[in-house]
Design an enzyme around this catalytic site. Structure first.
Site, PDB file in Angstrom:
ATOM      1  N   GLY A   1      -1.388  -9.400  -8.805  1.00  0.00           N
ATOM      2  CA  GLY A   1      -2.073 -10.619  -9.200  1.00  0.00           C
ATOM      3  C   GLY A   1      -1.137 -11.806  -9.041  1.00  0.00           C
TER       4      GLY A   1
ATOM      5  N   THR B   1      -4.690  -3.913  -6.131  1.00  0.00           N
ATOM      6  CA  THR B   1      -5.248  -4.439  -4.901  1.00  0.00           C
ATOM      7  C   THR B   1      -4.804  -3.560  -3.736  1.00  0.00           C
ATOM      8  OG1 THR B   1      -4.971  -6.661  -5.848  1.00  0.00           O
ATOM      9  CG2 THR B   1      -5.334  -6.553  -3.494  1.00  0.00           C
TER      10      THR B   1
END
Length: 530
Positions: A426, A343
């Protein structure tokens, strides 16, 4: 390893790549505002940090409009395609959605629509201007950074499995070196189309048709109508009071509510009596995480497809009950679901006080590892997290948005933005936010100190059959032994381990009129302003 903390008076930008941060500063310096800069940074990250994010992924934006004193969020999540259903996979003998390849790309990318929505109602510069830096880096190239080089090496086999990916990231069939200049001509052309035709090029026009044609040839499930019907969603952030501050998160399908649950539980404990680097601290944080994740895994999915009891989950009364379950001496056993962690989080504050906290992702590193030929666009594999169990709350259905790990955050003090924060990871996103929030709000650390503090990640990664508590090597061995004595399955990792993600943050000190920016020393990021 510790980055210096820039302290400025007017603007601040931070992102996980120094070139993207400089793009944000450049946009602000040419008359753009925080909303222009956020979209420009987001687009640039899709070029210079392609292993983490890109046009083929999703994004969440949290925006504070200083003039109206309004906080609003945008959910840029794509929905499962109309042909993506459980029978399709079951008829092929599959019990789960593939993690890589064309069949893992089952959700429409929401990124480009999010850019358009954030910019069109708020920006000052033209659409062409804010995309131009990304186009330039794709067209003329940029030096490969440490983190990108590491991930290309790690995923070389996967990259070679897709000719378009291999042609882009393994030029001449060879693994590039640190500092080699990477150009992405196909991506540059796609961005040029986007500049000329706007967001509809990606969802209705020439770029969409090119992507769908290639995906059809590869056996993909997404259709032209899936793209043309896509829209993101403006949402109201959810929040809680924590020791005089207001902590804001994105609502489901984001997992942001888990951090609110954690903060509510922590209010039941006097953290000032628990040293920040102690086994007692890491134990308490982990036990709080377990209880929030238990409810997350039970309820989180697209709220249009299931009833998520947020009122109960976010209540202080419920937090008190959960806190009562926690033993300060013994760890609870739990088995979590494994999930991707790759991310990119960034934040911008401009001279008017407009503030944007945003995060974006392809889900896994290089997403699905599938790129439609001639587009330069890596498709996300976010939809691979759907369950193929029809009774599961996050079971796959056409038009459904999956359980989403992305969760940008903002903290208010005296009814105005005080802290913008977020991180890669995550399972790690709520936990790293917890580390940063407690470091700043409870222990009085600077934002850079908070990000640099030794971190932990509790949970399960792919290929493991048990949950472990992974802790950075800077945590003293004596504290690790105490954690093991409390029943934690502790795994010691590197001192500044990439497994802990890459966090960024901005702290707004209104009393002194200063902005404090921070980027994670575990990545390639930079905070800068003036």
């Amino acid at each position: 390893m510790n980055n210096a903390t820039p302290i400025t008076r007017h603007v601040m930008v931070t992102s996980p790549h120094y070139l993207a941060s400089m793009v944000g500063a450049r946009i602000l310096g040419t008359g753009g505002n925080a909303f222009d800069a956020a979209v420009a940074v987001s687009a640039a990250l899709g070029v210079v940090y392609p292993h983490m994010t890109g046009m083929g992924g999703d994004a969440f934006f949290m925006l504070y409009r200083a003039e109206s004193k309004q906080l609003i969020g945008f959910n840029g999540t794509g929905r499962a395609g109309s042909r993506a259903d459980i029978p399709y996979f079951a008829n092929r003998g599959l019990t789960s959605i593939p993690l890589r390849g064309i069949l893992s790309a089952v959700t429409v990318p929401g990124m480009v629509d999010a850019w358009w929505e954030v910019w069109s109602g708020n920006g000052k510069l033209t659409w062409e201007q804010i995309l131009e830096p990304a186009v330039e880096y794709a067209e003329k190239g940029f030096p490969i950074s440490r983190n990108l080089r590491e991930w290309i090496c790690r995923d070389e086999r996967l990259i070679r499995s897709c000719p378009a990916m291999a042609g882009t990231f393994l030029p001449g069939g060879k693994t590039p070196h640190l500092g080699d200049v990477l150009t992405q001509p196909d991506l540059a052309e796609s961005l040029r189309l986007l500049q000329r035709e706007g967001r509809d090029s990606f969802y209705r026009g020439g770029l969409m048709k090119r992507m769908i044609a290639e995906m059809d040839r590869a056996g993909g499930l997404l259709t032209e109508s899936d793209f043309s019907s896509h829209t993101g969603q403006w949402v109201k952030p959810i929040s809680t009071d924590y020791r005089g501050y207001r902590v804001y998160q994105m609502p489901p399908n984001s997992q942001g509510f888990t951090t609110i649950m954690m903060m509510n539980m922590l209010e039941q404990f006097d953290l000032k009596e628990i040293p920040r680097q102690s086994a007692d601290y890491y134990h308490l944080m982990t036990e709080v995480v377990k209880r929030a994740f238990r409810d997350r895994d039970l309820y989180l999915t697209d709220p249009e497809f299931a009833d998520i009891p947020l009122d109960r989950l976010l209540s202080k009364f419920y937090a008190e009950r959960l806190a009562e379950e926690i033993s300060l001496e013994r760890a609870e056993e739990r088995l979590s679901s494994a999930m991707g962690q790759d991310t990119a989080y960034a934040a911008v504050v401009d001279g008017e006080g407009n503030s944007v906290s945003f995060i974006q992702s392809l889900y896994f590193d290089f997403g699905s590892c599938y790129m439609p030929e001639g587009t330069g666009v890596i498709m996300q594999n976010r939809g691979s997290f759907f369950s193929l169990d029809a009774e599961h709350v996050n079971g796959l259905q056409p038009g459904k948005r999956t359980f989403h790990t992305l969760m940008p955050a903002m903290v208010f003090k005296d009814e105005a933005p005080y802290l913008l924060l977020g991180t890669q990871g995550g399972e790690g996103q709520p936990q790293t936010q917890l580390s940063i929030l407690t470091s700043v709000l409870d222990y009085g650390d600077t934002i850079q100190e908070a990000i640099a503090n030794p971190r932990w990640v509790y949970g399960r990664t792919w290929g493991q059959n048990s949950d472990t508590l992974k802790v950075e090597g800077r945590i003293p061995a004596s504290e690790i032994e105490l954690l093991r004595g409390k029943g934690h399955l502790v795994e010691r990792v590197g001192d500044w381990d990439g497994l802990m993600g890459q966090a960024q943050g901005i702290l707004i000190d209104r009393e002194k009129g200063c902005l404090h920016g921070a980027a994670d020393p575990r990545g390639d990021g930079m905070a800068l302003g003036w």
